[in-house]
Design a protein around this motif. Structure first.
Motif, short mmCIF file in Angstrom:
data_model
loop_
_atom_site.label_atom_id
_atom_site.label_comp_id
_atom_site.label_asym_id
_atom_site.label_seq_id
_atom_site.Cartn_x
_atom_site.Cartn_y
_atom_site.Cartn_z
N PHE A 11 0.89 -1.29 0.18
CA PHE A 11 0.04 -0.08 -0.02
C PHE A 11 1.01 1.13 0.04
CE2 PHE A 11 -4.32 -1.17 2.17
CZ PHE A 11 -4.61 -1.75 1.02
N CYS A 12 0.64 2.01 -0.96
CA CYS A 12 1.12 3.53 -1.00
C CYS A 12 0.19 4.20 0.10
CB CYS A 12 1.32 4.36 -2.27
SG CYS A 12 -0.47 4.45 -2.71
N PHE A 13 0.63 5.56 0.25
CA PHE A 13 -0.02 6.24 1.10
C PHE A 13 -1.69 6.60 0.91
CE2 PHE A 13 -1.32 10.80 1.34
CZ PHE A 13 -1.82 10.93 2.72
N GLY A 14 -1.63 6.95 -0.65
CA GLY A 14 -2.97 7.34 -1.04
C GLY A 14 -4.03 6.09 -1.11
N VAL A 15 -3.32 5.00 -1.31
CA VAL A 15 -4.44 3.81 -1.11
C VAL A 15 -4.72 3.45 0.29
CG1 VAL A 15 -4.32 1.33 -1.41
CG2 VAL A 15 -3.62 2.76 -3.36
N ALA A 16 -3.56 3.62 1.30
CA ALA A 16 -3.92 3.23 2.40
C ALA A 16 -4.85 4.11 3.20
CB ALA A 16 -2.46 3.28 3.24
N THR A 92 -9.71 10.58 -2.93
CA THR A 92 -8.88 10.81 -3.97
C THR A 92 -7.66 11.35 -3.30
OG1 THR A 92 -10.66 12.08 -5.10
CG2 THR A 92 -8.52 12.45 -5.96
N CYS A 93 -6.53 10.50 -3.74
CA CYS A 93 -5.18 10.76 -3.30
C CYS A 93 -4.86 12.26 -3.63
CB CYS A 93 -4.17 9.48 -4.12
SG CYS A 93 -2.65 10.18 -3.60
N PRO A 94 -4.13 12.67 -2.66
CA PRO A 94 -3.61 14.13 -2.68
C PRO A 94 -2.92 14.34 -3.90
CG PRO A 94 -3.39 13.48 -0.40
CD PRO A 94 -3.90 12.02 -1.32
N ASP A 95 -2.08 13.40 -4.24
CA ASP A 95 -1.17 13.72 -5.53
C ASP A 95 -2.12 13.87 -6.63
OD1 ASP A 95 1.75 11.62 -4.72
OD2 ASP A 95 0.98 13.40 -3.85
N VAL A 96 -3.15 12.98 -6.67
CA VAL A 96 -4.00 13.07 -7.90
C VAL A 96 -4.73 14.37 -8.03
CG1 VAL A 96 -5.82 12.09 -8.98
CG2 VAL A 96 -4.35 10.62 -8.03
N LYS A 97 -5.15 14.89 -6.81
CA LYS A 97 -5.84 16.20 -6.68
C LYS A 97 -4.96 17.37 -7.13
CE LYS A 97 -9.66 15.94 -4.05
NZ LYS A 97 -10.90 16.70 -4.76
N GLN A 159 0.37 10.60 -15.71
CA GLN A 159 -0.28 9.75 -14.81
C GLN A 159 0.68 9.22 -13.62
OE1 GLN A 159 -1.75 6.25 -16.83
NE2 GLN A 159 -2.81 5.34 -15.00
N THR A 160 0.10 9.31 -12.53
CA THR A 160 0.88 9.37 -11.16
C THR A 160 1.88 8.03 -11.15
OG1 THR A 160 -0.91 8.26 -10.14
CG2 THR A 160 -0.62 10.66 -9.64
N THR A 161 1.18 6.86 -11.98
CA THR A 161 1.98 5.79 -11.87
C THR A 161 2.90 5.43 -13.16
OG1 THR A 161 0.13 4.73 -12.83
CG2 THR A 161 0.49 4.44 -10.47
N TYR A 162 3.19 6.60 -14.00
CA TYR A 162 3.94 6.55 -14.94
C TYR A 162 5.26 6.10 -14.84
CZ TYR A 162 4.63 7.28 -20.05
OH TYR A 162 4.50 7.11 -21.19
N VAL A 192 4.63 12.30 -11.68
CA VAL A 192 4.75 11.01 -11.41
C VAL A 192 5.00 10.94 -9.71
CG1 VAL A 192 6.15 8.92 -11.60
CG2 VAL A 192 5.72 10.44 -13.58
N CYS A 193 3.90 10.21 -9.15
CA CYS A 193 3.90 10.02 -7.75
C CYS A 193 5.29 9.34 -7.31
CB CYS A 193 2.85 8.93 -7.24
SG CYS A 193 3.28 8.47 -5.61
N GLY A 194 5.90 10.33 -6.07
CA GLY A 194 7.10 9.96 -5.82
C GLY A 194 7.25 8.34 -5.32
N ALA A 195 6.06 7.85 -4.46
CA ALA A 195 6.19 6.74 -3.98
C ALA A 195 6.35 5.62 -4.99
CB ALA A 195 4.96 6.35 -3.27
N THR A 196 5.44 6.06 -6.10
CA THR A 196 5.74 4.94 -7.62
C THR A 196 7.06 5.12 -8.10
OG1 THR A 196 3.44 5.70 -8.16
CG2 THR A 196 4.63 4.73 -9.73
N ALA A 197 7.85 6.17 -8.07
CA ALA A 197 9.07 6.32 -8.65
C ALA A 197 10.00 5.47 -7.66
CB ALA A 197 9.34 7.87 -8.57
N GLY A 263 2.37 -4.08 -5.84
CA GLY A 263 1.76 -2.94 -6.33
C GLY A 263 1.38 -2.05 -5.27
N ALA A 264 0.97 -0.96 -5.52
CA ALA A 264 0.61 0.17 -4.33
C ALA A 264 -0.90 -0.31 -3.98
CB ALA A 264 0.45 1.58 -5.09
N SER A 265 -1.52 -1.13 -4.54
CA SER A 265 -2.89 -1.46 -3.98
C SER A 265 -2.77 -2.78 -3.52
CB SER A 265 -3.87 -1.16 -5.14
OG SER A 265 -3.48 -1.81 -6.45
FE1 F3S Z 1 -1.26 8.44 -4.70
FE2 F3S Z 1 0.97 7.48 -5.52
FE3 F3S Z 1 -0.60 5.74 -4.24
S1 F3S Z 1 -0.54 8.81 -6.37
S2 F3S Z 1 -2.77 6.58 -4.73
S3 F3S Z 1 0.20 7.60 -3.62
S4 F3S Z 1 0.61 5.65 -6.00
#
Ligand code: F3S
Length: 837
Positions: A11-16, A92-97, A159-162, A192-197, A263-265
């Motif tokens: 889990f990434c921050f946004g998903v968690a 909604t994940c703050p990074d997407v916002k 896209q954040t997960t690019y 691109v989300c830092g966590a993804t990178a 994966g983040a989810s």
């Molecule tokens: Fe948000 Fe990054 Fe997860 S954009 S939902 S923290 S992969």
């Protein structure tokens, strides 16, 4: 065999954050998610089992609160939620916002938005919903230089997960296009989300040194899919599985180096299960236990943070329940509302906003779901304690807000610390209900400060007294009689209302509340009312200010004579009943009297037989005096008017019968009237009736027999008056219209001066004065010819009547007439008409 697990797996921050929010809320509310909350069937299936279904159409919400997915939704969805009156929780994940904000700005500035990502992914669909003109490219292979025009303005988002390495390649390509196209305005936003990178970079490294790479996650997740591709590019034997149970263990060789990422989810329990299995497998294979537990590996990822650390962070998002803070670490931090402020009523969205850089205290490095728990109030309290100590030593006042009422006083939040304020110290005077102070902010003196015992006592008794004294001095230096002041009713007593003028109370006495009679102060004002009042007296020595509420409006009696002209048909409300009639309120402060004889066309024994308090009545004004504050009314006349109807026209000239010198008792009685007036009377009874008329202060011309008898007892002087009339040669005139008395007057003629003096020209209510008056004057003038002058008297308050006579040629003199003989005692002006000889 070795096993290596990615520290950034799961889990990434946004998903968690999204999963935690929905899981917690589902325990107490009916919820549904608009589209899958995250792209993981195990998680969404679990939520469904908890009663949180996925809906694809908002009409399917069925009144449940709607959770917005972590990938976000188009702007129009929020409008639709409002239209349908649905409550929602935005996950909604703050990074997407952040990307939504860029897209919205790009649209408002008329730019073209270039989105690099998967056009079919919900995140991209959501972003499109905020954009104006927009294009989506899956990658560099779809992008052509001619797509970018020299006069175009472009904003580029990803896209954040690019894939971060592909992101870099696209940036380089775009920069090249930009350099070769003069005038091209192109801004690249690294979204691109830092966590993804980090996750991708780590996965790439592990894949490079592994023989077998396992990627845990849902194949429908873009993030997981990209992770799989990156690993596959670097490790041929890469496998994507939803859970470790799907993995074919028999493909492994004893010498394999196994790598694992998720994966983040992918939920923590799936990752944990895989770690345990792979650790056991390696141990069994090697015959030793050299694996780390899942928790140990997770903790290792957070080595740079420790409980109790004070670090700087940037606020990413603020909701009414919590604040997300970017700490520059693997996981973002969360400050729960209770850790922002001690005040349960505080609105934390007003305290912090995205972009704020703040110091935070690390409460827990990992709350079990990968989040760092933070506190802001601990830092505030520490800073505040130092300031409080200083304020205590220097005796300087400090501001605080009263937050709760406790035994013996209140608690105030002063510089983030809880201070006890004893009830005697909350004000300089007794406060009955301490609850009224809750939420209010004041200055306090620190009375006791003991850091070791964590004891903090404050008070404002002295400050309040000093403030009041200052306010008092200032108010008395400014306030003047006649001034209009504003204030708030602070207390209501039986005799009036106290008004707080900003530190000093002024008193509005009950008699000054309104122009009308006030029975109860609370009928006009109540505690807390904002009022405007006129200052009527100031006594700085006694500290008293007298106010008048009615003083800010004009005395209605000043205009009553013009407003309620004699003969006018008006409406009013019966205010009170008395034995001799009924008082009718025509407007606030203006009451008129319907004498009992004027209530109805028949004899009325008691006013309450005909009228009730509060009843609305139509009445005709029969007499008005602004100065004396008296208005006489006739309901009977109004009833007559109604009976005559709208078509009634006033009779003029020969249609009016003028009777002179004959008793009209019989004729009047036959019309249902006891008596109208006496003409050259020679009988005691007739004189008594005239006396009764004189007695009546409301000039009631029609009097019942019983009343005459009553007045005969009371007014023995009636005979004397009769004699005077006879001696002085007065004559009385009566005008009848349709056999009903309409007007009358008493006339005295002086043969020497040839002056005719009208003692009183009375026109019955409901008849227009001018026509009748004229007819009568003409009639008696003919009787006394040659008449040189006509005098008549008009009540000095009766402006309407004076004006009417002036139109007939009469002049108003300054002479006041108090007695013209014939028993008439008045306080009238004499008016004079010179006739041509
Ligand atoms: Fe948000 Fe990054 Fe997860 S954009 S939902 S923290 S992969």
């Amino acid at each position: 065999m070795t096993f290596e697990m990615a520290k950034t797996a799961g889990f990434c921050f946004g998903v968690a954050r999204a999963v935690r929010t929905v899981t917690e809320l589902s325990a107490c509310e009916r919820l549904c998610t608009y589209g899958p909350l995250i792209n993981n069937r195990i998680v969404t299936g679990g939520l469904e089992a908890r009663g949180v279904p996925v809906i694809d159409d908002l009409s399917g919400a069925d009144g449940a609160k709607v959770a917005i997915r972590s990938h976000g939704v188009p702007e129009s969805v929020y409008a639709e939620l409002d239209r349908l009156g649905l409550e929602y929780v935005d996950c909604t994940c703050p990074d997407v916002k952040k990307i939504h904000a860029i897209a919205g700005k790009s649209r408002s500035e008329g730019h073209t938005l270039i989105i690099i990502g998967d056009a079919g992914h919900p995140e991209i669909k959501g972003i499109m919903g905020y954009a104006g003109e927009a294009r989506v490219y899956a990658g560099l292979e779809e992008m052509r230089p001619e797509d970018f025009h020299a006069d175009g303005v472009y904003d580029v988002v990803f896209q954040t997960t690019y894939d971060k390495s592909k992101f870099s390649a696209i940036c380089a390509w775009l920069e090249k296009i930009k350099a070769g196209t003069p005038g091209l305005n192109l801004t690249i936003h690294d979204t691109v989300c830092g966590a993804t990178a980090k996750r991708q970079a780590e996965a790439r490294e592990i894949a490079r040194r592994s023989d077998v790479m396992i990627v845990l996650g849902d194949a429908s997740s873009s993030n997981t899919d990209k992770l799989y591709r990156i690993c596959k590019e670097n490790c041929e034997r890469t496998y994507l599985v939803e859970t470790i149970k799907e993995f074919q263990l028999n493909i492994l060789h004893p010498s394999d180096k196994i790598g694992l990422t998720a994966g983040a989810s992918t939920p923590p329990e799936i990752t944990k299960e895989a770690v345990e299995l792979m650790s056991d497998l390696v141990n069994n294979n090697n015959g030793v236990n050299n694996s780390q537990s899942f928790e140990e590996m997770l903790d290792e990822a957070l080595v740079t943070l420790h409980t109790g650390d004070i670090v700087k962070g940037t606020v990413i998002q603020v909701t009414p329940a919590d604040v997300s803070v970017n700490l520059g670490y693997k996981s973002d931090g969360i400050i729960m509302k209770s850790e922002v402020s001690d005040d349960p009523a505080a609105d934390i969205t007003k305290i912090l906003k995205p972009g704020d850089v703040i110091d935070v205290f690390v409460v827990r490095v990992n709350d079990g779901e990968g989040n760092v728990l933070l506190s802001k109030k601990k830092i505030d309290a520490q800073k505040g304690m130092m300031e409080l100590e200083e304020a205590f030593q220097n005796k300087t006042p400090v501001e605080g807000k009263i937050t709760e009422v406790v035994k013996g006083g209140v608690i105030a939040n002063i510089k983030g610390a809880r201070a006890f304020i004893p009830s005697k110290q909350v004000s300089d005077r007794y406060v009955e209900d301490l609850e009224t102070l809750k939420g209010k902010t004041f200055d306090f003196n620190i009375l006791e400060f003991d850091r070791s015992k964590r004891r903090l006592v404050a008070g404002r008794r002295e400050l309040a007294a000093a403030e009041k004294e200052r306010a008092k001095t200032e108010i008395f230096s400014k306030v003047e009689v006649g001034q209009i002041v504003k204030g708030k009713v602070s207390r209501v007593a039986a005799f009036g209302a106290f008004v707080d003028l900003g530190g000093v109370d002024g008193l509005i006495h009950i008699s000054e509340l309104a122009w009308s009679r006030v029975r109860k102060v609370t009928d006009v004002v109540k505690e807390g009312d904002e009022v405007e009042a006129a200052v009527v007296a100031v006594d700085p020595e006694k500290g008293k200010i007298s106010l008048s509420l009615r003083g800010v409006t004009q005395d209605p009696w000043k205009t009553a004579a013009e407003k309620y002209a004699v003969g006018a048909l008006v409406e009013g409300k019966v205010a009170r009943l008395v034995p001799f009639g009924a008082f009718v309120e025509l407007e606030d402060g203006v009451d008129g009297l319907i004498h009992i004889s004027q209530i109805a066309n028949h004899r009325v024994a008691k006013p309450e037989d005909e009228l009730t308090v509060g009843q609305t009545v139509q009445v005709v004004v029969t007499e008005v005096s602004g100065e004396a504050k008296k208005i006489s009314l006739s309901k009977r006349a109004a009833d007559d008017l109604a009976e005559r109807g709208a078509d009634y026209e006033e009779p003029v000239g020969e249609e009016i019968d003028i009777f002179v010198g004959e008793p009209l008792v019989e004729a009047a009685e036959s019309d249902g009237y006891e008596i109208m007036v006496v003409l050259e009377p020679d009988e005691v009874e007739a004189v008594a009736k005239l006396a009764a008329e004189i007695w009546n202060e409301y000039y009631t011309p029609l009097i019942g027999k019983e009343q005459v008898d009553y007045m005969l007892d009371k007014f023995q002087s009636a005979v004397a008056i009769y004699k005077q009339i006879k001696e002085e040669g007065c004559r009385y005139y009566l005008a009848e219209v349709a056999h009903k008395p309409a007007a009358y007057c008493a006339v005295k003629f002086d043969p020497e001066t040839r002056v005719v003096f009208l003692s009183k020209l009375y026109v019955e209510a409901g008849f227009r004065q001018r026509g009748l008056a004229k007819a009568m004057i003409e009639n008696f003038a003919a009787d006394y010819e040659p008449v040189k002058t006509i005098w008549l008297t008009v009540n000095k308050g009766n402006a309407g009547t004076i004006a009417a006579y002036e139109k007939m040629g009469f002049k108003t003199t300054d002479e006041l007439v108090t007695d013209i003989g014939g028993g008439y005692v008045m306080d009238d002006y004499k008016m004079e008409l010179e006739l041509e000889e």
